[in-house]
Design an enzyme around this catalytic site. Structure first.
Site, short mmCIF file in Angstrom:
data_model
loop_
_atom_site.label_atom_id
_atom_site.label_comp_id
_atom_site.label_asym_id
_atom_site.label_seq_id
_atom_site.Cartn_x
_atom_site.Cartn_y
_atom_site.Cartn_z
N SER A 162 0.96 -0.76 0.02
CA SER A 162 0.00 -0.02 0.29
C SER A 162 0.91 1.54 0.18
O SER A 162 0.57 2.19 0.06
CB SER A 162 -0.69 0.06 1.13
OG SER A 162 -2.60 -0.81 1.08
N LYS B 284 0.38 3.36 -2.89
CA LYS B 284 -0.97 4.35 -3.08
C LYS B 284 -0.79 5.63 -3.07
O LYS B 284 -1.14 6.55 -3.66
CB LYS B 284 -1.82 4.43 -1.93
CG LYS B 284 -2.98 2.57 -1.99
CD LYS B 284 -3.07 2.15 -1.01
CE LYS B 284 -4.51 1.60 -1.41
NZ LYS B 284 -3.65 -0.24 -0.45
N VAL C 217 0.32 -3.79 3.74
CA VAL C 217 0.80 -4.88 4.51
C VAL C 217 1.92 -5.34 4.68
O VAL C 217 2.16 -6.70 4.51
CB VAL C 217 -0.36 -6.11 4.32
CG1 VAL C 217 -2.26 -5.10 4.48
CG2 VAL C 217 -0.52 -6.46 2.69
N TYR D 108 -3.89 3.49 8.01
CA TYR D 108 -5.24 2.33 7.48
C TYR D 108 -6.61 2.77 8.56
O TYR D 108 -6.14 4.56 9.07
CB TYR D 108 -5.36 0.71 7.57
CG TYR D 108 -4.66 0.01 6.55
CD1 TYR D 108 -4.72 0.37 5.43
CD2 TYR D 108 -2.95 0.13 7.09
CE1 TYR D 108 -3.42 -0.03 4.74
CE2 TYR D 108 -1.85 -0.40 6.32
CZ TYR D 108 -2.25 -1.03 5.30
OH TYR D 108 -1.36 -1.10 4.48
N TYR E 236 -3.13 -1.90 -10.75
CA TYR E 236 -2.76 -2.06 -9.34
C TYR E 236 -2.05 -3.17 -9.24
O TYR E 236 -1.21 -2.73 -8.21
CB TYR E 236 -4.10 -1.81 -8.45
CG TYR E 236 -4.17 -1.87 -7.26
CD1 TYR E 236 -4.39 -1.07 -6.47
CD2 TYR E 236 -4.34 -3.31 -6.72
CE1 TYR E 236 -4.41 -1.28 -5.09
CE2 TYR E 236 -4.42 -3.54 -5.28
CZ TYR E 236 -4.88 -2.44 -4.70
OH TYR E 236 -4.50 -2.73 -2.94
N1 GLU Z 1 -1.98 -6.20 -1.86
C1 GLU Z 1 -2.52 -5.76 -0.32
C2 GLU Z 1 -4.33 -5.97 -1.92
O1 GLU Z 1 -4.42 -4.94 -2.23
C3 GLU Z 1 -2.32 -4.39 -0.41
C4 GLU Z 1 -2.71 -3.71 0.65
C5 GLU Z 1 -1.33 -2.97 1.56
O2 GLU Z 1 -1.15 -3.40 1.72
O3 GLU Z 1 -2.67 -2.50 2.55
O4 GLU Z 1 -4.92 -5.92 -0.72
#
Ligand code: GLU
Length: 322
Positions: A65, A68, A263, A245, A193
């Site tokens: 993430s 992002k 994550v 988060y 993504y």
């Molecule tokens: N690959 C994870 C997902 O898309 C990334 C989520 C994350 O790092 O929060 O669920």
């Protein structure tokens, strides 16, 4: 205030490492298993160009993430703030990062913010390019400039695992297609993504992203301004309110500077005008944040006085009579 040295970082790592025992390693990620639970590394690069590192700072892990924020920067460049935030909200969310119910409860036309999965998938649909390859190449070019690391690559293995375990993300994307939030090709948005999540970086690379945000969006090698300051402000504000988060409020209070976690146990921290921080600590809590890495971020904030809301700095000076 604690002086920033390599020795101090070694101590900070040893203080924070025990928190790894309360987290779990995300077994969906290739090569992630119990043997890496206690890994913890950090790199800090100051805006003066000094670099400090300790622990497992040379371990490469997937961005997950943390990608992002790079995706958001590109979408802002491509479409501007108004258009981006017509597609995705800018509000923090109390649910888990891959929540489906929020897509119906908040606003049927957009996800809460660009830092949750649904929001990031919607944002990836806004990154310009004729094909997914071209769009991903733009992402990589930008990331390589920001980190000054030409060697950065996506891991094919991680990408395959993202696709194989992508049922929830596909559900989010197709739901958004049904509501008209995603108007471009859904599979392409998802593919981009998944690829962005799968780029491998180490603490130094994560710290460089934080430094980029802390130092006005400059390519530090050429001095070229890669992104306007008003977009940087937007990205940092969204990191502050939603980057960790559904623990973002906690981190706003306890760390007090913009951070983004993944994550994989990655954390990018950006202390405006002061430093970029890159952390790797694979054991994560239920909300998705590195347990040892989060403890380390909070310790650094306290010891190095990084909290942006830190009026205690003024109070301390007054007590000393200065
Ligand atoms: N690959 C994870 C997902 O898309 C990334 C989520 C994350 O790092 O929060 O669920």
């Amino acid at each position: 205030m604690q002086e920033l040295t390599n020795d101090y970082l070694v101590e900070a790592i040893e203080d924070s490492r025990p928190f790894a025992s309360s987290g779990n390693v995300n077994m969906i990620i290739p090569e992630y298993d119990e043997t890496i639970r206690d890994y913890l590394g950090v790199t800090i690069i100051t805006t003066d160009g000094e670099c400090f590192a300790a622990g497992d700072n040379d371990k490469f892990i997937p961005m997950q993430s943390t990608s992002k924020i790079i995706g958001l920067m590109l979408a802002l460049q491509d479409f501007g703030k108004e258009r981006v935030f017509q597609t995705v909200g800018m509000e923090p969310m109390g649910d888990f990062f891959n929540s489906i119910s929020q897509l119906e409860s908040y606003d049927t036309s957009k996800p809460f913010n660009p830092m949750i999965n649904a929001g990031a998938i919607a944002v990836s649909a806004l990154i310009k390019g004729q094909t997914v390859d071209k769009r991903f190449n733009r992402y990589m070019d930008f990331l390589r400039k920001v980190t000054n690391n030409e060697q950065l690559e996506m891991s094919e293995e991680v990408y395959e695992a993202e696709k194989a375990n992508g049922a929830r993300n596909r559900s989010l994307a197709y739901f958004m297609q049904s509501t008209g939030t995603l108007v471009t090709d859904v599979e392409e948005a998802l593919d981009l993504y998944f690829r962005m999540n799968s780029v491998m970086m180490c603490c130094h690379d994560f710290a460089r992203v934080g430094l980029f945000l802390a130092k006005g969006g400059l390519d530090l090698e050429t001095g070229e301004k890669l992104i306007p300051s008003h977009h940087l402000r937007t990205v940092k504000a969204i990191m502050m309110t939603s980057g960790m988060y559904n623990s973002s409020g906690h981190y706003a209070v306890e760390a007090g500077f913009p951070c983004k976690s993944g994550v994989s146990g990655s954390i990018i921290g950006s202390s405006p005008g002061r430093m970029g921080i890159g952390v790797v600590g694979p054991a994560i809590d239920k909300k998705g944040n590195s347990t040892a890495g989060g403890a380390l971020i909070k310790k650094l904030s306290q010891d190095l006085e990084l909290n942006m809301f830190g009026i205690e700095n003024t109070e301390r000076k007054n007590e000393d009579g200065i």
